[in-house]
Design a protein around this motif. Structure first.
Motif, mmCIF file in Angstrom:
data_model
loop_
_atom_site.group_PDB
_atom_site.id
_atom_site.type_symbol
_atom_site.label_atom_id
_atom_site.label_comp_id
_atom_site.label_asym_id
_atom_site.label_seq_id
_atom_site.Cartn_x
_atom_site.Cartn_y
_atom_site.Cartn_z
ATOM 1 N N THR A 1 20.248 51.088 20.024
ATOM 2 C CA THR A 1 19.129 51.846 20.557
ATOM 3 C C THR A 1 19.252 52.046 22.057
ATOM 4 O O THR A 1 18.984 53.139 22.570
ATOM 5 N N ILE B 1 18.309 59.478 13.584
ATOM 6 C CA ILE B 1 17.799 58.136 13.332
ATOM 7 C C ILE B 1 18.906 57.251 12.757
ATOM 8 O O ILE B 1 19.890 57.751 12.214
ATOM 9 N N ASP C 1 13.614 52.556 17.495
ATOM 10 C CA ASP C 1 14.725 53.418 17.905
ATOM 11 C C ASP C 1 14.192 54.759 18.411
ATOM 12 O O ASP C 1 14.559 55.225 19.494
ATOM 13 N N ILE C 2 13.309 55.356 17.641
ATOM 14 C CA ILE C 2 12.733 56.643 18.026
ATOM 15 C C ILE C 2 11.905 56.493 19.301
ATOM 16 O O ILE C 2 11.992 57.310 20.224
ATOM 17 N N GLY D 1 23.773 58.331 13.996
ATOM 18 C CA GLY D 1 22.641 57.521 14.426
ATOM 19 C C GLY D 1 22.915 56.031 14.418
ATOM 20 O O GLY D 1 22.026 55.228 14.657
ATOM 21 N N VAL E 1 13.411 51.500 12.823
ATOM 22 C CA VAL E 1 13.546 52.951 12.973
ATOM 23 C C VAL E 1 12.531 53.446 13.992
ATOM 24 O O VAL E 1 12.854 54.233 14.896
ATOM 25 N N TYR E 2 11.298 52.968 13.889
ATOM 26 C CA TYR E 2 10.256 53.333 14.844
ATOM 27 C C TYR E 2 10.671 52.958 16.267
ATOM 28 O O TYR E 2 10.546 53.761 17.200
ATOM 29 N N VAL F 1 13.549 64.798 15.871
ATOM 30 C CA VAL F 1 14.169 63.687 15.150
ATOM 31 C C VAL F 1 14.870 64.222 13.912
ATOM 32 O O VAL F 1 14.253 64.927 13.110
#
Length: 159
Positions: free
Chosen positions: A70, A92, A108-109, A66, A105-106, A123
């Motif tokens: 991104t 992640i 990226d997702i 991960g 992280v948010y 995820v």
């Protein structure tokens, strides 16, 4: 209840060949698994091998760590969807999670989810790399992240 429909038959080995992926797909069809999970290089090939069956093609992005930009994950996702992926499994950025950079992280997702074009996104949290305290923090934030994203599912990878 058919438990086999809860399994992703997986070969993510870097040395996997087309023969290995063909065997993987044949086994998945024989046992009627939910999907086969492959690296992006084999997306179209797996899709072709699975044609005529109800086994889905799942592709990993950001695998195994991960730890990539991104925008690269988003491109990898778009390419996988174009090549026939029915589902995307993303890893992640574990380092960002460990550092408490939850907004990153948010984002990226979210970027990967947006690139999914409506396909299922799962995820992967590499729990083997997290301390117990980090796992607890992750679980506490998981609901917030999921509600923000309205994701299809969340998968924990445990080794």
């Amino acid at each position: 209840m058919k438990f086999n429909k809860y399994f992703d038959h997986t070969n993510l080995k870097p040395e996997a060949t087309k023969d290995d992926i063909r065997t993987l797909c044949e086994e998945a069809k024989k046992y009627d698994f939910a999907s086969v999970c492959v690296n992006g290089i084999y997306t179209a090939f797996a899709k072709e091998c699975l044609s005529g069956s109800n086994v889905k093609t799942c592709v990993v992005v950001g695998f195994p760590l991960g730890a990539m930009n991104t925008d690269v994950k988003a491109y990898e996702t778009k390419k996988a969807v174009k090549d026939g992926a029915d589902e995307i499994d993303m890893v992640i950025p574990v380092g960002l999670l460990k550092a408490g950079e939850y907004d990153a992280v948010y984002e990226d997702i979210k970027a990967v989810r947006d690139a999914c074009a409506g396909k299922v996104l799962k995820v992967i949290f590499e729990n083997c790399l997290l301390t117990d305290e980090e796992k607890i923090n992750c679980l506490l934030r998981q609901e917030l992240i999921m509600s923000r994203l309205q994701q299809d599912s969340l998968q924990e990878a445990q080794q």
